[in-house]
Design an enzyme around this catalytic site. Structure first.
Site, PDB file in Angstrom:
ATOM      1  CE  LYS A  66     -33.994  -7.993  -7.613  1.00  0.00           C
ATOM      2  NZ  LYS A  66     -33.848  -6.842  -6.726  1.00  0.00           N
ATOM      3  CE1 TYR A  98     -26.899  -5.141 -11.453  1.00  0.00           C
ATOM      4  CE2 TYR A  98     -27.866  -5.054 -13.641  1.00  0.00           C
ATOM      5  CZ  TYR A  98     -27.774  -4.569 -12.356  1.00  0.00           C
ATOM      6  OH  TYR A  98     -28.547  -3.516 -11.976  1.00  0.00           O
ATOM      7  CE  LYS A 115     -29.770 -10.357 -15.471  1.00  0.00           C
ATOM      8  NZ  LYS A 115     -28.519  -9.637 -15.302  1.00  0.00           N
ATOM      9  CB  SER A 149     -38.153  -2.494 -12.353  1.00  0.00           C
ATOM     10  OG  SER A 149     -39.111  -3.325 -11.902  1.00  0.00           O
ATOM     11  CG  LEU A 150     -35.012  -7.473 -12.630  1.00  0.00           C
ATOM     12  CD1 LEU A 150     -34.002  -8.118 -11.693  1.00  0.00           C
ATOM     13  CD2 LEU A 150     -34.863  -8.051 -14.028  1.00  0.00           C
ATOM     14  CG  PHE A 156      -1.308   2.095  -4.859  1.00  0.00           C
ATOM     15  CD1 PHE A 156      -1.528   1.450  -6.069  1.00  0.00           C
ATOM     16  CD2 PHE A 156      -2.172   3.131  -4.494  1.00  0.00           C
ATOM     17  CE1 PHE A 156      -2.574   1.817  -6.907  1.00  0.00           C
ATOM     18  CE2 PHE A 156      -3.219   3.516  -5.320  1.00  0.00           C
ATOM     19  CZ  PHE A 156      -3.423   2.857  -6.525  1.00  0.00           C
ATOM     20  CG  ASP A 157      -0.852   5.163  -0.223  1.00  0.00           C
ATOM     21  OD1 ASP A 157      -1.758   4.947  -1.061  1.00  0.00           O
ATOM     22  OD2 ASP A 157      -0.961   4.871   0.982  1.00  0.00           O
ATOM     23  CD  GLU A 214     -28.176  -3.024  -7.614  1.00  0.00           C
ATOM     24  OE1 GLU A 214     -28.334  -2.944  -8.847  1.00  0.00           O
ATOM     25  OE2 GLU A 214     -29.092  -2.881  -6.795  1.00  0.00           O
ATOM     26  CG  ASP A 265     -30.890  -5.071  -1.217  1.00  0.00           C
ATOM     27  OD1 ASP A 265     -31.442  -4.345  -2.072  1.00  0.00           O
ATOM     28  OD2 ASP A 265     -31.343  -5.240  -0.076  1.00  0.00           O
ATOM     29  CB  CYS A 316     -59.822  10.251  16.970  1.00  0.00           C
ATOM     30  SG  CYS A 316     -58.395  11.056  16.232  1.00  0.00           S
ATOM     31  CD  GLU A 351     -26.530 -12.124 -14.030  1.00  0.00           C
ATOM     32  OE1 GLU A 351     -26.496 -10.979 -13.552  1.00  0.00           O
ATOM     33  OE2 GLU A 351     -26.774 -12.357 -15.220  1.00  0.00           O
ATOM     34  CB  CYS A 384     -59.717  15.062  17.428  1.00  0.00           C
ATOM     35  SG  CYS A 384     -60.682  13.864  16.501  1.00  0.00           S
ATOM     36  CE  LYS A 388     -37.017  -8.596  -5.166  1.00  0.00           C
ATOM     37  NZ  LYS A 388     -37.912  -7.466  -4.986  1.00  0.00           N
ATOM     38  NE  ARG A 394     -34.809   1.298 -11.504  1.00  0.00           N
ATOM     39  CZ  ARG A 394     -35.299   0.136 -11.122  1.00  0.00           C
ATOM     40  NH1 ARG A 394     -34.690  -0.978 -11.447  1.00  0.00           N
ATOM     41  NH2 ARG A 394     -36.364   0.078 -10.392  1.00  0.00           N
ATOM     42  CB  CYS A 398     -59.112  15.205  13.327  1.00  0.00           C
ATOM     43  SG  CYS A 398     -58.002  13.909  13.870  1.00  0.00           S
ATOM     44  CG  ASP A 427      -1.967  -1.055   1.155  1.00  0.00           C
ATOM     45  OD1 ASP A 427      -1.967  -1.808   0.152  1.00  0.00           O
ATOM     46  OD2 ASP A 427      -2.782  -1.154   2.100  1.00  0.00           O
ATOM     47  CB  CYS A 445     -60.653  10.145  13.097  1.00  0.00           C
ATOM     48  SG  CYS A 445     -61.129  11.765  13.721  1.00  0.00           S
TER      49      CYS A 445
END
Ligand code: AMP
Ligand code: ZN
Length: 664
Positions: free
Chosen positions: A115, A224, A287, A81-82, A35-36, A172, A117, A403, A113, A406, A311, A136, A427, A32, A421
């Site tokens: 998914k 992906y 897919k 979307s899927l 690299f720096d 993602e 998140d 309620c 694949e 009120c 899911k 997106r 209210c 490192d 209510c």
């Protein structure tokens, strides 16, 4: 090239390579520190010789650029979307639908694949260099977050190998657990509130204005999907391998299989194995592997027919029920919310859970102190799904009769699950909620006035009804807390300007039950003014496209209430737009009632503006081509399948110039 230029070029190349070895191959060959040191050398040279600036230099990774507001840019290819499934049966049904289109005998391969998140992004590369990164957004246009994306080490700034000269790649941006926990430890030390979950934190990070702060966040980017006009690959699996060879981070977990059974094996394997992953996934994406089949299958309005998300069932944990709170919304609907002993579900601390309504409480037979099961899936607010261990001595939870805000008695109408209510006029949460709805972005979008201020103005006794906003004056506002001269001026101006907002926004802003944004637009177009809408009979209303009995009844009830009549006449006096302005909008005979599909990118206007113009001229926007389509307005980069379909159905194709002519 000068010696300096050569030196700079060599350093950049070396640093790109070391970056690739470290972050993508996981096989560094220098320390490192080394690299720096190289990076610092390059930074110094670049600083001394600004003429050799390169937006994709490895030095850009440390950030520094500040984006005040993110520019909106149209996607060359929409980001879809899927569709979701939760069972093997549904997957099998999906395969049946596919077979109907591409033939019962064909052998269909699937790429499976993970998914991830996180937040989806679309990256554009020209001649091997990253030139743009978009979120997106709404799928047709997103925010330009290029400066921030460059700070993510796993996003290559320069590519290797046989990449196409121009293409887009989707992926993602995620925040792995380790980084997420570390960020939270730091927050805890500073006594700041903790981040809720990795996805939201990743999403928030990409929207930071200062890219050097983004550089400090341990974000990662998995790719992906590639998109482009002439891609050098014929299948999804090849695309993944190619992308990896060009220098992208493409996890090795993807697998190409020959049957739905094998897809399901993959799903089951990861159902367990996902718990050991260093990052969060919320399912599996399947897919159809061959691109020519994908073309044939095409898209629904929302999602590709050739892809499916499976899911996983949400994670369940148990915790103690401490109490119930009742929230009153702007419509008066009362929602019970369970107060829980805080517990962590999928990395998020959960303290509250929705209980929906009285039936739900009854069904669960809840007692305070019960150990309850709580479940959280994706975006949804956590919910209580059952009792893990009852607390028989505890007080039984009974739905309230009055309620909480009120004290008006609660009413539950025939066939409805919710209690209401009915005390609309006094209210507090209903009054505040209605005004907040009126000023909200999708309704009147009043600049300089936010939800919090509405609460303040209500508490100060200055507003009780929408029309009171138009009675506010500076002298009343200046003495209030947090109200400086400037904000008061902005607020008053914002309110004044709202008088110009078109009729459909006003109509939506009124908050008539069941009248959402789209319905308001339809009604405005069909009836043209509040007066003719008021006069419309139930039958006339029902005959309007997309207006059913439920909406029609709600409208009739609204207009027959003297309180609402009074409100509307006040708004009229203040000069709000209670009818459509027909000056520029005179219905255009070439457009009126015609169905348009808009695709691709245009030179002289954004796709959103174009759609709005067509609607303003009386046209109807449809998302997919069918035999009912009258025109396809085709911009740059329109999908070939859309074009083929339009030609097959004999639908006239208009390019940008031809569209302008149609408007003449
Ligand atoms: P949803 O938001 O539930 O409609 O799911 C669609 C989103 O899943 C896409 O917009 C992507 O952001 C995300 N996603 C995560 N992993 C993948 C993957 N391997 N393939 C396609 N989409 C993915
Ligand atoms: Zn109430």
């Amino acid at each position: 090239m000068t010696v300096i230029a050569e030196k700079i070029a060599a350093l950049r190349k070396t640093l790109h390579e070391h970056n690739h070895r470290y972050y993508l191959l996981d096989a560094p060959i220098i320390s490192d520190q080394e690299f720096d040191q190289l990076l610092r050398e390059l930074q110094d040279l670049e600083e001394a010789h600004p003429e050799f600036y390169d937006p994709n230099s490895p030095t850009q990774r440390v950030g520094g650029g500040v984006t005040k507001s993110f520019e909106t840019v149209a996607h060359r290819f929409p980001m879809y979307s899927l569709s979701n499934t939760y069972s093997k049966e549904e997957l099998e049904q999906w395969e049946e639908r596919i077979r109907k289109i591409i033939g019962p005998q064909e052998e269909i391969e699937y790429t499976c694949e993970l998914k991830f998140d996180g937040v989806s992004v679309s990256l554009t590369y020209e001649n091997g260099a990253l030139i743009q990164a978009l979120t997106r957004g709404d799928g047709t246009q997103g925010d330009n977050i290029t400066t921030n994306i460059k700070t993510i080490n796993t996003v290559p700034l320069k590519l290797y190998g046989d990449y196409p000269p121009f293409f887009e790649i989707r992926g993602e941006v995620i925040l792995p657990w380790e980084g997420f926990h570390k960020m939270n430890e730091e927050r805890a030390q500073k006594g700041e509130p903790l981040y809720m979950n990795p996805r939201n934190t990743a999403s928030g990070s990409l929207k930071l204005q200062d890219s050097s702060l983004v550089a400090q966040r341990p974000l990662n980017c998995f790719l992906y999907a590639i998109a482009g006009d002439q891609l050098p690959v014929k299948t999804q699996f090849e695309a993944l391998e190619k992308a990896r060879s060009w220098g992208f981070k493409v996890p090795e977990s993807a697998k190409c299989v020959q049957s739905i059974d094998a897809v399901f094996d993959f799903i089951q394997y990861w159902e367990k194995a996902r718990k050991t992953l260093p990052f969060e996934i919320d399912g599996i994406v399947i897919k159809v592997n061959r691109f020519d089949y994908q073309q044939e299958l095409g898209f629904t309005a929302k999602a590709p027919r050739w892809a499916m998300a499976y899911k996983y069932q949400a994670e369940q944990v148990s915790t103690v029920l401490k109490g119930i709170q009742y929230q009153v919304g702007r419509t008066g609907a009362v929602t019970p919310v369970a107060q829980l002993e805080p517990v962590i579900i999928s990395g998020t601390t959960v303290k509250r859970a929705s209980l929906h309504n009285a039936d739900q409480i009854e069904k669960l037979n809840l007692h305070l102190g019960d150990q309850v099961f709580v479940e959280k899936g994706g975006e949804i607010i956590p919910k209580i799904t059952g009792i893990a261990a009852p607390n028989p001595g505890g007080e039984k939870v009974n739905f309230i009769l009055h309620c909480p805000e009120c004290s008006a008695p609660l009413v539950r109408e025939e066939g409805e699950a919710q209690h209401y209510c009915k005390n609309e006029i006094s209210c507090p949460p209903q009054i505040i909620g209605k005004i907040q709805h009126f000023i909200s972005r999708k309704a009147m979008d009043i600049e300089g006035l936010g939800g919090e201020t509405v609460v303040l103005l209500y508490q100060e006794g200055l507003i009780r009804r929408i029309d009171d906003l138009y009675r506010l004056n500076k002298d009343q506002l200046l003495p209030l807390e947090r109200m400086a001269e400037k904000s008061v001026t902005n607020l008053i101006e914002g309110i004044e300007k709202s008088k110009e907002k078109p009729f459909d926004k006003v109509l939506f802003g009124l908050g008539i039950r069941f009248v959402g944004e789209t319905v308001a637009k339809k009604l405005a177009k069909r009836f043209g003014s509040i007066d003719s809408l008021k006069k419309a009979s139930l039958e006339e209303l029902i005959q309007t496209e997309d207006i059913g009995e439920r909406i029609a009844k709600s409208l009739v009830a609204y207009f027959s209430d003297p309180k609402n009549q009074d409100l509307l006449s006040q708004l009229q006096i203040f000069g709000l737009q209670l009818e459509l302005k027909l000056t520029t909008l005179a219905l255009h005979s070439q457009f009126s009632g015609k169905r348009f599909v808009v695709s691709g990118v245009f030179e002289s206007f954004s796709r959103e503006d174009l759609k709005k113009e067509i609607e303003d001229l009386g046209g109807i926007i449809a998302s997919s081509i069918s035999s009912k389509t009258d025109y396809l307005v085709a911009g740059e980069g329109m999908g070939p399948s859309k074009k083929a379909k339009a030609e097959q159905l004999g639908i006239p194709l208009l390019n940008e110039q031809e569209y302008m002519q149609l408007k003449q």
